[in-house]
Write an enzyme that holds these catalytic residues in place. Structure first.
Site, PDB file in Angstrom:
ATOM      1  N   ASP A  60       1.076  -1.225   0.011  1.00  0.00           N
ATOM      2  CA  ASP A  60      -0.094  -0.138   0.020  1.00  0.00           C
ATOM      3  C   ASP A  60       0.991   1.262  -0.137  1.00  0.00           C
ATOM      4  OD1 ASP A  60       0.774   0.371   2.575  1.00  0.00           O
ATOM      5  OD2 ASP A  60      -1.144   0.611   3.540  1.00  0.00           O
TER       6      ASP A  60
ATOM      7  N   CYS B  20       2.979  -3.213   3.753  1.00  0.00           N
ATOM      8  CA  CYS B  20       1.956  -1.863   4.249  1.00  0.00           C
ATOM      9  C   CYS B  20       2.907  -1.075   5.368  1.00  0.00           C
ATOM     10  CB  CYS B  20       0.662  -2.202   4.806  1.00  0.00           C
ATOM     11  SG  CYS B  20       0.598  -3.262   6.324  1.00  0.00           S
TER      12      CYS B  20
ATOM     13  N   THR C 283       2.999  -1.008   8.504  1.00  0.00           N
ATOM     14  CA  THR C 283       3.519  -1.838   9.725  1.00  0.00           C
ATOM     15  C   THR C 283       3.836  -3.354   9.215  1.00  0.00           C
ATOM     16  OG1 THR C 283       1.200  -2.412  10.457  1.00  0.00           O
ATOM     17  CG2 THR C 283       2.243  -0.620  11.498  1.00  0.00           C
TER      18      THR C 283
ATOM     19  N   HIS D  38       9.867 -23.820  10.271  1.00  0.00           N
ATOM     20  CA  HIS D  38       9.053 -24.118  11.241  1.00  0.00           C
ATOM     21  C   HIS D  38       7.725 -24.054  10.902  1.00  0.00           C
ATOM     22  CE1 HIS D  38      11.913 -24.290  15.082  1.00  0.00           C
ATOM     23  NE2 HIS D  38      12.397 -24.971  14.027  1.00  0.00           N
TER      24      HIS D  38
ATOM     25  N   HIS E  20       7.153 -30.479  12.262  1.00  0.00           N
ATOM     26  CA  HIS E  20       6.543 -28.981  11.758  1.00  0.00           C
ATOM     27  C   HIS E  20       5.528 -29.294  10.776  1.00  0.00           C
ATOM     28  CE1 HIS E  20       9.556 -27.224  14.079  1.00  0.00           C
ATOM     29  NE2 HIS E  20      10.573 -27.876  13.585  1.00  0.00           N
TER      30      HIS E  20
HETATM   31  C1  RB5 Z   1      -2.241   2.861   6.135  1.00  0.00           C
HETATM   32  O1  RB5 Z   1      -2.308   4.187   6.644  1.00  0.00           O
HETATM   33  C2  RB5 Z   1      -1.837   1.871   7.272  1.00  0.00           C
HETATM   34  O2  RB5 Z   1      -2.772   1.715   8.104  1.00  0.00           O
HETATM   35  C3  RB5 Z   1      -1.295   0.663   6.570  1.00  0.00           C
HETATM   36  O3  RB5 Z   1      -0.204   1.060   6.049  1.00  0.00           O
HETATM   37  C4  RB5 Z   1      -0.913  -0.476   7.712  1.00  0.00           C
HETATM   38  O4  RB5 Z   1       0.041  -0.102   8.496  1.00  0.00           O
HETATM   39  C5  RB5 Z   1      -1.989  -1.286   8.361  1.00  0.00           C
HETATM   40  O5  RB5 Z   1      -1.743  -2.318   8.989  1.00  0.00           O
END
Ligand code: RB5
Length: 152
Positions: free
Chosen positions: A8, A65, A67, A98, A133
């Site tokens: 994203d 994304c 995070t 694993h 596993h």
């Molecule tokens: C987008 O702003 C953000 O929420 C997305 O990139 C991500 O971190 C979601 O888990």
């Protein structure tokens, strides 16, 4: 080795770095975008990678994304996907050995490009170890298909 990748708006630059890193090693990459900072919804992007993996279009996937968390949750809703969020190489390696992870997720707002490349390399190099596993992966599949496990 063929890898699908999607991201994203929170991981455009990281995605570019990883695509180059993979292609420099001769790895074929299917890039589902996005390549510009337009805001897009990570579940849509995660689904593209997850479908490419379960359809056998690619060997494995990378989903990014801000995070790595949201896109990993979305990927893991697709049957047969074992997506892992990693911020260091040790977990990436063990997730292959694993957990037989088939999608690696990272956060463009969490890891820098050099650390991300180390994570990717460990994840690419490590192989599933099978044995005990394999039974546990089977239990995950059973939960996915029936909502429970016989042993539970
Ligand atoms: C987008 O702003 C953000 O929420 C997305 O990139 C991500 O971190 C979601 O888990």
């Amino acid at each position: 080795m063929k890898i699908a990748i999607a991201n994203d708006h929170g991981a455009v630059e990281l995605k570019m770095e990883i695509v180059k890193y993979l292609e420099d090693q001769g790895i074929e990459v299917i890039n589902f975008g996005v390549d510009t900072p337009e805001s897009v919804d990570y579940p849509i992007q995660g689904l593209k990678v997850a479908n490419a993996v379960v359809n056998g279009e690619v060997d494995r996937g990378i989903a990014l994304c801000g995070t790595g968390i949201g896109i990993s949750i979305a990927c893991n809703k697709v049957k047969g996907i074992r997506a892992v969020v990693c911020s260091e190489p040790f977990s990436a390696k063990l997730s292959r050995q694993h957990n037989n992870s088939n999608i690696l997720c990272m956060g463009g707002r969490v890891v820098g490009p050099e650390l991300a490349k180390m994570i990717v390399q460990e994840w690419l190099d490590a192989e599933f170890q099978g044995g005990r596993h394999r039974r546990r992966i089977g239990e995950i599949r059973e939960i996915e298909e029936t909502g429970t496990v016989k042993e539970a």
